[in-house]
Design an enzyme around this catalytic site. Structure first.
Site, PDB file in Angstrom:
ATOM      1  CG  ASN A   1      -1.733   1.201   1.418  1.00 39.51           C
ATOM      2  OD1 ASN A   1      -1.800   2.035   0.531  1.00 39.51           O
ATOM      3  ND2 ASN A   1      -2.376   1.321   2.577  1.00 39.51           N
TER       4      ASN A   1
ATOM      5  CE  LYS B   1      -0.228   3.242   4.697  1.00 37.65           C
ATOM      6  NZ  LYS B   1      -0.168   3.357   6.147  1.00 37.65           N
TER       7      LYS B   1
ATOM      8  CG  HIS C   1      -5.844   1.876   5.164  1.00 36.35           C
ATOM      9  ND1 HIS C   1      -5.444   2.857   6.046  1.00 36.35           N
ATOM     10  CD2 HIS C   1      -4.819   1.009   5.066  1.00 36.35           C
ATOM     11  CE1 HIS C   1      -4.213   2.590   6.452  1.00 36.35           C
ATOM     12  NE2 HIS C   1      -3.806   1.465   5.872  1.00 36.35           N
TER      13      HIS C   1
ATOM     14  CD  GLU D   1      -2.969   5.501   6.733  1.00 36.77           C
ATOM     15  OE1 GLU D   1      -2.956   5.517   5.482  1.00 36.77           O
ATOM     16  OE2 GLU D   1      -2.035   5.037   7.412  1.00 36.77           O
TER      17      GLU D   1
ATOM     18  CD  GLU E   1      -3.524  -2.480   7.396  1.00 34.45           C
ATOM     19  OE1 GLU E   1      -2.392  -2.657   6.937  1.00 34.45           O
ATOM     20  OE2 GLU E   1      -4.229  -1.502   7.097  1.00 34.45           O
TER      21      GLU E   1
ATOM     22  N   GLY F   1       2.337   2.548  10.690  1.00 30.09           N
ATOM     23  CA  GLY F   1       3.237   3.680  10.483  1.00 30.09           C
ATOM     24  C   GLY F   1       3.918   4.158  11.751  1.00 30.09           C
TER      25      GLY F   1
ATOM     26  CB  SER G   1       5.246  -1.304  12.026  1.00 30.44           C
ATOM     27  OG  SER G   1       4.780   0.017  12.218  1.00 30.44           O
TER      28      SER G   1
HETATM   29  P1  PGA Z   1       2.771   0.442   7.626  1.00 39.65           P
HETATM   30  O1  PGA Z   1       1.321   0.586   6.958  1.00 39.65           O
HETATM   31  O2  PGA Z   1       3.370  -0.828   7.106  1.00 39.65           O
HETATM   32  O3  PGA Z   1       3.536   1.656   7.141  1.00 39.65           O
HETATM   33  O4  PGA Z   1       2.579   0.430   9.104  1.00 39.65           O
HETATM   34  C1  PGA Z   1       0.496  -0.530   6.778  1.00 39.65           C
HETATM   35  C2  PGA Z   1      -0.816  -0.106   6.218  1.00 39.65           C
HETATM   36  O5  PGA Z   1      -1.328   0.951   6.625  1.00 39.65           O
HETATM   37  O6  PGA Z   1      -1.399  -0.785   5.358  1.00 39.65           O
END
Ligand code: PGA
Length: 258
Positions: A9, A11, A99, A101, A171, A177, A217
Site C-alpha cells: 500500500n 499510500k 483502511h 486512514e 491492521e 506507520g 509496521s
Molecule cells: P505500515 O502501513 O506498514 O507503514 O505500518 C500498513 C498499512 O497501513 O497498510
C-alpha cells in the site's frame, strides 16, 4: 485453496516517475522467480494517477494491481471520485476498502464500506477489507469486540460465494506507520479469532481458505515471526513497500514461511 499474499500500500507517496522507478525495481528484483500464482500473490496499490502506467510496466504473471480506494457509486456527479469501472479499465484487480486512514480522515463508516464492497464485488474487483482496533480499545481490552463488529457489520452481509474473492487485513491502528508492530502472538490470536468468525458464519471450508493479512509496521526484520504464524497469510505493507528490496524480501520470506 488458501492464497498467501504480500500487498504493498503505497499510500500518498511517490510521483509518477518515482512510482515507475519503484515498480521497475520491484520487477527486476523479482527477476526470474517463478512462483505458483494460484498459491502466492504479489500486489501493489500505488496512487490512482500511476495505475494505468504501472499496469504497463509490471508483468501480470508476477504482480497484480490494486487501488487504495474506490467510489461508492457506480458513476455520475461525484466530483473527485474514481469508480470501479474506471479501475477495471486500467487493469486493477484488487481494491483496498476500509483502511483505517480512510475511516479516520474521511470518516468512512461500516455502512459506506459495505456499499463499496458490494459494488466492488458486483463489478468483479477483489476487496482487501481492513479491520483493526485503536490503541485505547486494546488497552481497554476491547480489541476483539471492535474487530468483531467491523466484520459483522460488513462481511456478514455478504453472500458465501463472495468470500473467495475477499481478503481481510487485520491492521491494529496503533501499529500502522508507528514502528510499533503487534507481537506475533497478538497478531495470531486476532487472526485465529477472525478465521473462526468466518468459519462460524460461512462454513469451515470458507474459514480455512480465507486469506488473512497482517498490517502495521511489518518489515523484513519482524516478518519472520509474523509469517510463521498459522493464521497469518501474508502482509499489507505500507512503509516497507516503498523500498523495492524490502518489499521483495518480504515476498521471499512469505514463500519461505508457507
Ligand atoms: P505500515 O502501513 O506498514 O507503514 O505500518 C500498513 C498499512 O497501513 O497498510
Amino acid at each position: 485453496m488458501r492464497k498467501f499474499v504480500v500487498a504493498g500500500n503505497w499510500k500518498m507517496n511517490t510521483n509518477l516517475p518515482e512510482g515507475e522507478q519503484l515498480a521497475s525495481d520491484i520487477m527486476s528484483l523479482l527477476g526470474q522467480r517463478n512462483f505458483d500464482l494460484d498459491r502466492y500473490g504479489v500486489i501493489i496499490a500505488p496512487p490512482y494517477t500511476h495505475l494505468y502506467r504501472l499496469g504497463q510496466i509490471i508483468d501480470n504473471n508476477k504482480i497484480r494491481l490494486g487501488a487504495q480506494n474506490m467510489g461508492w457509486e457506480e458513476k455520475g456527479a461525484f466530483t473527485g471520485e474514481i469508480s470501479a469501472d474506471m479501475l477495471l479499465s486500467v487493469g486493477v484487480e484488487y481494491v483496498i476498502i476500509g483502511h483505517s486512514e480512510r475511516r479516520k480522515y474521511q470518516k468512512e463508516d461500516d455502512q459506506l464500506l459495505l456499499k463499496k464492497i458490494n459494488l466492488a464485488l458486483a463489478k468483479g474487483l477483489k476487496p482487501i477489507f481492513c479491520v483493526g482496533e485503536e490503541l485505547n480499545d486494546r488497552e481497554a481490552g476491547k480489541h476483539f469486540d471492535v474487530v468483531r463488529s467491523q466484520i459483522e457489520n460488513v462481511i456478514f452481509s455478504l453472500e458465501v460465494h463472495n468470500m473467495e474473492n475477499i481478503i481481510i487485513a487485520y491492521e491494529p491502528v496503533w501499529a500502522i506507520g508507528t514502528g510499533k508492530v503487534a507481537t506475533p502472538g497478538q497478531a495470531q490470536e486476532m487472526h485465529a479469532f477472525i478465521r473462526q468468525m468466518i468459519a462460524d458464519k460461512f462454513g469451515s471450508q470458507v474459514g480455512v481458505n480465507m486469506t488473512l493479512l497482517y498490517g502495521g509496521s511489518c518489515k523484513p526484520s519482524n516478518a519472520e515471526g509474523l509469517f510463521s504464524q498459522k493464521d497469518i497469510d501474508g502482509g499489507l505493507i505500507g512503509g516497507a513497500s516503498l523500498k523495492a528490496q524490502d518489499f521483495v524480501t518480504l515476498v521471499d520470506m512469505l514463500i519461505e514461511a508457507k
